[in-house]
Design a protein around this motif. Structure first.
Motif, PDB file in Angstrom:
ATOM      1  N   UNK A 153      38.386   3.020  48.930  1.00 22.05           N
ATOM      2  CA  UNK A 153      39.007   2.750  50.227  1.00 22.05           C
ATOM      3  C   UNK A 153      39.093   1.249  50.504  1.00 22.05           C
ATOM      4  N   UNK A 154      38.047   0.546  50.145  1.00 21.35           N
ATOM      5  CA  UNK A 154      38.028  -0.894  50.390  1.00 21.35           C
ATOM      6  C   UNK A 154      39.009  -1.618  49.470  1.00 21.35           C
ATOM      7  N   UNK A 155      39.098  -1.158  48.235  1.00 23.52           N
ATOM      8  CA  UNK A 155      40.045  -1.764  47.298  1.00 23.52           C
ATOM      9  C   UNK A 155      41.476  -1.596  47.821  1.00 23.52           C
ATOM     10  N   UNK A 156      41.778  -0.413  48.288  1.00 20.56           N
ATOM     11  CA  UNK A 156      43.119  -0.151  48.824  1.00 20.56           C
ATOM     12  C   UNK A 156      43.385  -1.039  50.045  1.00 20.56           C
ATOM     13  N   UNK A 157      42.416  -1.076  50.927  1.00 18.64           N
ATOM     14  CA  UNK A 157      42.568  -1.893  52.133  1.00 18.64           C
ATOM     15  C   UNK A 157      42.798  -3.367  51.784  1.00 18.64           C
ATOM     16  N   UNK A 158      42.023  -3.869  50.841  1.00 19.26           N
ATOM     17  CA  UNK A 158      42.181  -5.273  50.464  1.00 19.26           C
ATOM     18  C   UNK A 158      43.534  -5.536  49.817  1.00 19.26           C
ATOM     19  N   UNK A 159      43.985  -4.593  49.003  1.00 11.70           N
ATOM     20  CA  UNK A 159      45.286  -4.776  48.380  1.00 11.70           C
ATOM     21  C   UNK A 159      46.392  -4.771  49.436  1.00 11.70           C
ATOM     22  N   UNK A 160      46.233  -3.939  50.437  1.00 12.42           N
ATOM     23  CA  UNK A 160      47.239  -3.902  51.497  1.00 12.42           C
ATOM     24  C   UNK A 160      47.312  -5.232  52.239  1.00 12.42           C
ATOM     25  N   UNK A 161      46.143  -5.791  52.511  1.00 14.86           N
ATOM     26  CA  UNK A 161      46.125  -7.107  53.156  1.00 14.86           C
ATOM     27  C   UNK A 161      46.794  -8.139  52.251  1.00 14.86           C
ATOM     28  N   UNK A 162      46.458  -8.084  50.984  1.00 16.06           N
ATOM     29  CA  UNK A 162      47.019  -9.043  50.034  1.00 16.06           C
ATOM     30  C   UNK A 162      48.543  -8.936  49.955  1.00 16.06           C
ATOM     31  N   UNK A 163      49.038  -7.718  49.934  1.00 16.39           N
ATOM     32  CA  UNK A 163      50.489  -7.553  49.810  1.00 16.39           C
ATOM     33  C   UNK A 163      51.212  -8.029  51.064  1.00 16.39           C
ATOM     34  N   UNK A 164      50.574  -7.803  52.189  1.00 20.25           N
ATOM     35  CA  UNK A 164      51.176  -8.252  53.441  1.00 20.25           C
ATOM     36  C   UNK A 164      51.185  -9.784  53.513  1.00 20.25           C
ATOM     37  N   UNK A 165      50.035 -10.347  53.186  1.00 23.89           N
ATOM     38  CA  UNK A 165      49.917 -11.796  53.293  1.00 23.89           C
ATOM     39  C   UNK A 165      50.758 -12.504  52.229  1.00 23.89           C
ATOM     40  N   UNK A 166      50.889 -11.869  51.081  1.00 26.69           N
ATOM     41  CA  UNK A 166      51.597 -12.524  49.981  1.00 26.69           C
ATOM     42  C   UNK A 166      53.028 -12.056  49.819  1.00 26.69           C
ATOM     43  N   UNK A 167      53.551 -11.390  50.819  1.00 31.96           N
ATOM     44  CA  UNK A 167      54.862 -10.744  50.674  1.00 31.96           C
ATOM     45  C   UNK A 167      56.005 -11.714  50.385  1.00 31.96           C
ATOM     46  N   UNK A 168      55.847 -12.976  50.713  1.00 27.63           N
ATOM     47  CA  UNK A 168      56.948 -13.919  50.481  1.00 27.63           C
ATOM     48  C   UNK A 168      56.744 -14.761  49.217  1.00 27.63           C
ATOM     49  N   UNK A 169      55.674 -14.489  48.510  1.00 31.61           N
ATOM     50  CA  UNK A 169      55.324 -15.378  47.401  1.00 31.61           C
ATOM     51  C   UNK A 169      55.853 -14.916  46.047  1.00 31.61           C
ATOM     52  N   UNK A 170      56.184 -13.649  45.928  1.00 34.21           N
ATOM     53  CA  UNK A 170      56.594 -13.140  44.628  1.00 34.21           C
ATOM     54  C   UNK A 170      55.433 -12.882  43.683  1.00 34.21           C
ATOM     55  N   UNK A 171      54.245 -13.032  44.173  1.00 33.68           N
ATOM     56  CA  UNK A 171      53.066 -12.778  43.343  1.00 33.68           C
ATOM     57  C   UNK A 171      52.887 -11.267  43.152  1.00 33.68           C
ATOM     58  N   UNK A 172      52.545 -10.877  41.936  1.00 34.61           N
ATOM     59  CA  UNK A 172      52.402  -9.445  41.658  1.00 34.61           C
ATOM     60  C   UNK A 172      50.935  -9.035  41.668  1.00 34.61           C
ATOM     61  N   UNK A 173      50.715  -7.773  42.020  1.00 31.93           N
ATOM     62  CA  UNK A 173      49.340  -7.302  42.113  1.00 31.93           C
ATOM     63  C   UNK A 173      49.269  -5.842  41.688  1.00 31.93           C
ATOM     64  N   UNK A 174      48.062  -5.410  41.366  1.00 33.17           N
ATOM     65  CA  UNK A 174      47.893  -4.011  40.967  1.00 33.17           C
ATOM     66  C   UNK A 174      46.541  -3.497  41.451  1.00 33.17           C
ATOM     67  N   UNK A 175      46.527  -2.207  41.744  1.00 28.38           N
ATOM     68  CA  UNK A 175      45.317  -1.557  42.218  1.00 28.38           C
ATOM     69  C   UNK A 175      44.607  -0.887  41.047  1.00 28.38           C
ATOM     70  N   UNK A 176      43.356  -1.210  40.859  1.00 29.55           N
ATOM     71  CA  UNK A 176      42.597  -0.616  39.761  1.00 29.55           C
ATOM     72  C   UNK A 176      41.586   0.387  40.291  1.00 29.55           C
ATOM     73  N   UNK A 177      42.063   1.564  40.626  1.00 23.22           N
ATOM     74  CA  UNK A 177      41.180   2.656  41.047  1.00 23.22           C
ATOM     75  C   UNK A 177      41.628   3.910  40.303  1.00 23.22           C
TER      76      UNK A 177
END
Length: 514
Positions: A192-216
């Motif tokens: 749950x925490x991993x998902x929550x953190x990824x959501x924050x990251x995607x929101x905050x980084x939405x204009x950067x083009x940085x890619x991310x992945x969830x490892x659960x």
DNA sequence: GAAGCTC
């Protein structure tokens, strides 16, 4: 989403701007410092707009760039006379003890501009997250995170004070978008925490083009088996120890380009009986191929045992710590409710929590075991009380669904094991019930102070009002409660009659919820 | 008598 975000440029925060460039400081190895903000003025403006972010920055006027020079002399001045009454108006107004390593001087970031972030990242903060200014922990820790030589950092800060933003911003700002390899890794104790953190990251980084992945873990049967999986090319990886370990073991997670490694809830991630072994494995895997990876440890709690271990993992790093008495148990009002038997406990949930719960927002009821979570849920559902429950035996798909519905406000009461005790950020949660008090496994008369604090921290996010009801039934419960009060130096008020509506109303009023 | 974490 492509965009060019140049490699972060964390410059400019290197030295304290005003105030005498210290001469003494340079000769001192470890400078200890107390950064103090004045007792707060009434705060609320920001609390209302905070919505579902715990990270909302304060909106009060700020002094022009004050220096948190990490130099004793400077700080002494800062501390004693510099009013700072107009400084950040935040829940975590209190002392943060900073110990820096080496000679780098850091100034506090009074605005996000002070951090020399990319315009895309600033846009993410202002437009994506609706932040205004750094919170206190952000203003102190971000310069430490972003300033070369990118020293390791151990940072303790209150629940709901904006820790997530610190490390998410740290990860985002250090990624080179042109490099298609993992460059930042964040390990969390729960799915749950991993998902929550990824959501924050995607929101905050939405204009950067940085890619991310969830490892659960995925739902069994779907997705490709790990050994057939292509190597991870996402630039930021956030996940849980098992899946990250699995990916590492199969050689799918290259660590050569890793610049920053984050442990969320770090005290638990490094605790014996926690995830210490998994964490050390990851650290060793990185060290094998990579000499320059910054390590960040964040948590609201670091007990002395863990603390001494932590300083062995992260040597030569910067440290931020808070006194245990000041760990924000004052933003939520705590109560004890004597319940003669289990039926009384259930009655209080039905007649008080459900009755008043809606009026004051959402409620999390913490229980000690999976089976009691299921049993309580069933008992309530049987009589038509609408709630959900979450614990480790519920399958992943349903866990995700329960959390989603709770976040959307579709459910008001959520029964949970300690799976949600740490980090779960839902601003509408104003009520926490300790249906069972947390104690140390095998030492039932020893409270788990960290878990207690983390549970309480689910209420009153980012300085909002909150109340905690502790159900006490056995003599042992009273022993635990007494120890908890002594440990934190807090008086926990008693609700003498569990049947009294009036007493609960008064309690909620006193907590500022009615 | 435990919670969480791969298969």
């Amino acid at each position: 989403m492509e965009n060019e975000t140049p490699e972060s440029k964390p410059t400019n925060v290197t030295k304290s701007t005003e105030s005498t460039e210290s001469t003494e400081a340079e000769s001192t190895k470890n400078n200890s410092v107390e950064a103090t903000a004045k007792p707060s003025e009434p705060r609320r403006a920001w609390a209302d707009e905070a919505d579902d972010d715990d990270e909302l920055a304060a909106s009060s006027p700020s002094p022009a760039s004050s220096s948190l020079g990490l130099d004793l002399d400077e700080l002494a001045i800062d501390d004693s006379k510099k009013k700072k009454a107009d400084s950040l108006d935040e829940p975590e107004d209190s002392n943060i003890k900073a110990v820096t390593s080496g000679h780098t001087l850091y100034s506090t970031a009074m605005t996000f501009e002070d951090l020399n972030l990319s315009t895309e990242l600033l846009k993410g903060l202002y437009v994506g997250m609706n932040f205004k200014r750094p919170s206190k922990i952000q203003s102190i820790s971000l310069p430490m995170i972003l300033t070369p030589p990118h020293k390791d950092l151990v940072a303790q800060a209150h629940n709901g004070s904006g820790k997530t933003t610190c490390f998410v911003l740290g990860m985002l700002s250090r990624v080179d978008v042109k490099l298609r390899e993992p460059q930042a890794l964040c390990i969390c104790p729960t799915r749950e925490l991993a998902i929550q953190n990824l959501e924050v990251l995607m929101k905050m980084g939405q204009f950067t083009g940085i890619t991310s992945v969830l490892a659960v873990p995925e739902k069994p049967g779907v997705g490709v088996p790990t050994h057939k999986m292509p190597p991870v090319t996402a630039q930021i990886v956030i996940g849980t120890p098992g899946t990250i370990g699995k990916w590492l073991g199969h050689g799918k997670l290259g660590m050569r380009a890793l610049k920053i490694l984050v442990f969320d809830e770090a005290d638990h991630m490094l605790a014996e009986g926690g995830f210490r072994d998994d964490s050390l494995k990851v650290i060793k895997a990185i060290e094998k191929v990579n000499k320059h990876c910054q390590v960040l440890l964040f948590s609201a709690t670091f007990n002395d045992v863990v603390k001494s271990f932590v300083s062995r993992v992260v040597r030569d790093g910067n440290q931020l710590f808070v006194k245990k008495e000041e760990l924000s148990l004052d933003v939520v009002k705590q109560y004890k409710v004597h319940c003669p038997d289990e039926l009384a406990k259930i009655s209080v949930i039905r007649d008080k929590i459900f009755e008043y719960g809606d009026k004051v927002g959402q409620t999390i009821v913490f229980v000690r075991t999976r089976t009691s979570a299921a049993a309580l849920h069933e008992s309530l559902a049987k009589d038509g009380y609408v709630c959900t429950s979450i614990h480790g035996t519920i399958d992943h798909e349903n866990r995700d669904k329960v959390v989603k519905e709770f976040r959307e406000g579709l459910t008001k009461v959520l029964i949970s094991t300690d799976i949600l005790a740490r980090g779960f950020d839902q601003s509408q949660v104003n009520l926490v019930v300790n249906y069972d008090l947390p104690f140390i496994h095998d030492h039932r008369a020893e409270p788990d102070y960290e878990v207690y604090l983390h549970r309480c921290g689910r209420a009153g996010r980012f300085g909002r009002k909150g109340a905690v009801f502790n159900f006490l039934r056995t003599d042992n419960d009273y022993v635990l409660m007494d120890k908890i009060q002594r440990h934190f130096g807090h008086q926990v008020h008693e609700i003498h009659d569990w049947r009294s509506d009036q007493q609960f109303e008064d309690a909620l009023k006193a907590a500022g919820l009615l």
